[in-house]
Write a protein that holds these residues in place. Structure first.
Motif, PDB file in Angstrom:
ATOM      1  N   HIS A   1     -21.817  86.097  29.424  1.00  0.00           N
ATOM      2  CA  HIS A   1     -20.893  87.074  28.846  1.00  0.00           C
ATOM      3  C   HIS A   1     -21.414  88.479  29.152  1.00  0.00           C
ATOM      4  O   HIS A   1     -22.600  88.671  29.427  1.00  0.00           O
ATOM      5  N   MET A   2     -20.532  89.479  29.059  1.00  0.00           N
ATOM      6  CA  MET A   2     -20.955  90.848  29.336  1.00  0.00           C
ATOM      7  C   MET A   2     -20.049  91.851  28.636  1.00  0.00           C
ATOM      8  O   MET A   2     -18.845  91.627  28.467  1.00  0.00           O
ATOM      9  N   ALA A   3     -20.657  92.962  28.211  1.00  0.00           N
ATOM     10  CA  ALA A   3     -19.903  94.101  27.692  1.00  0.00           C
ATOM     11  C   ALA A   3     -20.459  95.365  28.339  1.00  0.00           C
ATOM     12  O   ALA A   3     -21.680  95.506  28.504  1.00  0.00           O
ATOM     13  N   VAL A   4     -19.566  96.267  28.719  1.00  0.00           N
ATOM     14  CA  VAL A   4     -19.963  97.560  29.279  1.00  0.00           C
ATOM     15  C   VAL A   4     -19.677  98.615  28.217  1.00  0.00           C
ATOM     16  O   VAL A   4     -18.544  98.748  27.750  1.00  0.00           O
ATOM     17  N   CYS A   5     -20.708  99.350  27.824  1.00  0.00           N
ATOM     18  CA  CYS A   5     -20.588 100.325  26.736  1.00  0.00           C
ATOM     19  C   CYS A   5     -20.632 101.743  27.303  1.00  0.00           C
ATOM     20  O   CYS A   5     -21.469 102.056  28.155  1.00  0.00           O
ATOM     21  N   TRP A   6     -19.730 102.601  26.794  1.00  0.00           N
ATOM     22  CA  TRP A   6     -19.561 103.950  27.335  1.00  0.00           C
ATOM     23  C   TRP A   6     -19.699 105.014  26.252  1.00  0.00           C
ATOM     24  O   TRP A   6     -19.279 104.810  25.119  1.00  0.00           O
ATOM     25  N   ASP A   7     -20.274 106.154  26.642  1.00  0.00           N
ATOM     26  CA  ASP A   7     -20.162 107.364  25.821  1.00  0.00           C
ATOM     27  C   ASP A   7     -18.748 107.888  25.989  1.00  0.00           C
ATOM     28  O   ASP A   7     -18.172 107.802  27.079  1.00  0.00           O
ATOM     29  N   MET A   8     -18.198 108.445  24.912  1.00  0.00           N
ATOM     30  CA  MET A   8     -16.829 108.960  24.965  1.00  0.00           C
ATOM     31  C   MET A   8     -16.836 110.458  24.666  1.00  0.00           C
ATOM     32  O   MET A   8     -16.546 110.883  23.552  1.00  0.00           O
ATOM     33  N   GLY A   9     -17.246 111.252  25.651  1.00  0.00           N
ATOM     34  CA  GLY A   9     -17.319 112.703  25.455  1.00  0.00           C
ATOM     35  C   GLY A   9     -18.727 113.142  25.104  1.00  0.00           C
ATOM     36  O   GLY A   9     -19.585 112.335  24.745  1.00  0.00           O
ATOM     37  N   ALA A  10     -18.944 114.447  25.204  1.00  0.00           N
ATOM     38  CA  ALA A  10     -20.288 115.001  25.027  1.00  0.00           C
ATOM     39  C   ALA A  10     -20.702 115.107  23.571  1.00  0.00           C
ATOM     40  O   ALA A  10     -21.894 115.147  23.255  1.00  0.00           O
ATOM     41  N   LYS A  11     -19.765 115.181  22.655  1.00  0.00           N
ATOM     42  CA  LYS A  11     -20.078 115.398  21.240  1.00  0.00           C
ATOM     43  C   LYS A  11     -20.008 114.088  20.456  1.00  0.00           C
ATOM     44  O   LYS A  11     -19.095 113.283  20.658  1.00  0.00           O
ATOM     45  N   THR A  12     -20.970 113.906  19.545  1.00  0.00           N
ATOM     46  CA  THR A  12     -20.972 112.742  18.663  1.00  0.00           C
ATOM     47  C   THR A  12     -21.317 113.196  17.246  1.00  0.00           C
ATOM     48  O   THR A  12     -21.560 114.383  16.998  1.00  0.00           O
ATOM     49  N   PHE A  13     -21.374 112.243  16.340  1.00  0.00           N
ATOM     50  CA  PHE A  13     -21.712 112.582  14.950  1.00  0.00           C
ATOM     51  C   PHE A  13     -23.092 113.217  14.845  1.00  0.00           C
ATOM     52  O   PHE A  13     -23.376 113.954  13.892  1.00  0.00           O
ATOM     53  N   ARG A  14     -23.960 112.997  15.826  1.00  0.00           N
ATOM     54  CA  ARG A  14     -25.291 113.600  15.789  1.00  0.00           C
ATOM     55  C   ARG A  14     -25.234 115.121  15.983  1.00  0.00           C
ATOM     56  O   ARG A  14     -26.104 115.841  15.510  1.00  0.00           O
ATOM     57  N   ASN A  15     -24.199 115.605  16.689  1.00  0.00           N
ATOM     58  CA  ASN A  15     -24.023 117.057  16.823  1.00  0.00           C
ATOM     59  C   ASN A  15     -23.628 117.697  15.506  1.00  0.00           C
ATOM     60  O   ASN A  15     -23.890 118.878  15.268  1.00  0.00           O
ATOM     61  N   GLU A  16     -23.001 116.919  14.633  1.00  0.00           N
ATOM     62  CA  GLU A  16     -22.661 117.425  13.306  1.00  0.00           C
ATOM     63  C   GLU A  16     -23.915 117.529  12.435  1.00  0.00           C
ATOM     64  O   GLU A  16     -24.012 118.395  11.567  1.00  0.00           O
ATOM     65  N   LEU A  17     -24.887 116.646  12.710  1.00  0.00           N
ATOM     66  CA  LEU A  17     -26.150 116.695  11.972  1.00  0.00           C
ATOM     67  C   LEU A  17     -27.056 117.804  12.503  1.00  0.00           C
ATOM     68  O   LEU A  17     -27.779 118.454  11.745  1.00  0.00           O
ATOM     69  N   PHE A  18     -27.014 118.013  13.830  1.00  0.00           N
ATOM     70  CA  PHE A  18     -27.908 118.962  14.489  1.00  0.00           C
ATOM     71  C   PHE A  18     -27.169 119.542  15.690  1.00  0.00           C
ATOM     72  O   PHE A  18     -26.944 118.851  16.684  1.00  0.00           O
ATOM     73  N   ALA A  19     -26.791 120.800  15.588  1.00  0.00           N
ATOM     74  CA  ALA A  19     -25.913 121.422  16.596  1.00  0.00           C
ATOM     75  C   ALA A  19     -26.514 121.409  17.995  1.00  0.00           C
ATOM     76  O   ALA A  19     -25.788 121.357  18.998  1.00  0.00           O
ATOM     77  N   ASP A  20     -27.844 121.455  18.115  1.00  0.00           N
ATOM     78  CA  ASP A  20     -28.493 121.516  19.421  1.00  0.00           C
ATOM     79  C   ASP A  20     -28.714 120.144  20.049  1.00  0.00           C
ATOM     80  O   ASP A  20     -29.340 120.044  21.114  1.00  0.00           O
ATOM     81  N   TYR A  21     -28.239 119.092  19.421  1.00  0.00           N
ATOM     82  CA  TYR A  21     -28.444 117.750  19.961  1.00  0.00           C
ATOM     83  C   TYR A  21     -27.812 117.648  21.352  1.00  0.00           C
ATOM     84  O   TYR A  21     -26.604 117.826  21.524  1.00  0.00           O
TER      85      TYR A  21
END
Length: 295
Positions: free
Chosen positions: A60-80
């Motif tokens: 079996h296989m799954a391909v995982c992708w980032d969806m854009g440059a911003k994530t919830f971590r940018n809300e925690l730390f703007a410079d992430y």
């Protein structure tokens, strides 16, 4: 019983796309299609994935992708990850193209806005770790925290076929801590590539020693009076960033993934798929697919 377990290959799609793009872009080989759009990253990503299927023999296989440059971590730390340079113009159109090709090949793709591919990989491991063997293909050392009894990581090393493989036993032997404690280590060291500092003045050697001795960030803080004056001063100065860095370093494994395992079965690469790839200007994918396909 273990011999009949499904084997799931988890592909960090963006990691392979970037790696493949830069492997040929430095010499100006962009493999432009009939519309003059570069395809080097897309074709390299697909070929790398096909080689991984051939090498690791997953069911079996799954391909995982980032969806854009911003994530919830940018809300925690703007410079992430904020200091990372903008992607090359030749790479930009290939983000959507890579996922489209992946879907055309029949591979199961995942991407959730505001989350990173790491979080999807972590959530898949949490979902399937008791039912399947899992192998991650990536270049991202953050994923070491996900190692477990049936979870291994194949870090890209050279070309399409060479990997530096880690299992839980190797990690514990090399680091002297558990994979979960890797998060606490990174809380102290930070991550320069992701743009968060941890505790200034505490490097990997000191951080590892602290976690080996006290078990966790909380354990170190509870033993503050036992620490050397220098280390205590650094932690006192950056205590808030220490806790934030731990949060940023932690892969979020709580995403709900309702798809049955059957949806991750890897389809065969057929002559029809090869023709389709050729028609779309992906001749390298067509050749690679036919060369590794057992059908």
């Amino acid at each position: 019983m273990n011999e009949t377990k499904p084997h799931i290959l988890l592909i960090d799609g963006m990691a392979l796309l970037f790696r493949s793009f830069f492997a040929t872009a430095h010499s100006g080989q962009f493999f432009r299609n009939a519309n003059d759009i570069p395809t080097n990253g897309v074709q390299g990503f697909a070929r790398h994935t096909m080689s991984a299927i051939s090498i690791f023999q997953p069911t079996h296989m799954a391909v995982c992708w980032d969806m854009g440059a911003k994530t919830f971590r940018n809300e925690l730390f703007a410079d992430y990850k904020a200091h990372r340079p903008a992607p090359a113009p030749e790479l930009v159109p290939q983000f959507d193209m890579a996922r489209e090709v992946s879907e055309t090949l029949g591979w199961k793709n995942y991407g959730i806005p505001n989350m990173e591919a790491d979080d999807l990989i972590g959530s898949m491991i949490k979902t399937w770790k008791n039912e399947a063997k899992l192998t991650i293909v990536s270049g991202d050392k953050d994923l070491l925290q996900l190692l477990g009894p049936d979870v291994s990581i194949a870090f890209t090393k050279k070309g399409y076929t060479q990997y530096d493989e880690y299992n839980e036993a190797r990690f514990i032997e090399e680091y002297g801590i558990t994979p979960a404690q890797f998060i606490d280590m990174k809380a102290f060291t930070g991550d320069s590539s992701d743009g968060y500092p941890g505790v200034k003045g505490i490097g990997p050697k000191t951080a590892l020693k602290l976690i080996q001795q006290y078990g966790s960030v909380d354990g170190v803080l509870a033993a503050r009076e036992e620490l050397t004056a220098g280390v205590r001063k650094k932690i006192d100065a950056d205590g808030e960033m220490l806790m934030l860095s731990r949060e940023l370093a932690t892969i979020h494994c709580e995403l709900t993934l309702d798809d049955p395992l059957e949806q991750l079965i890897i389809p065969e690469f057929t002559e029809d798929r090869a023709r389709l790839m050729n028609q779309q200007g992906y001749s390298l994918i067509a050749r690679q697919g036919l060369s590794v396909s057992p059908f």
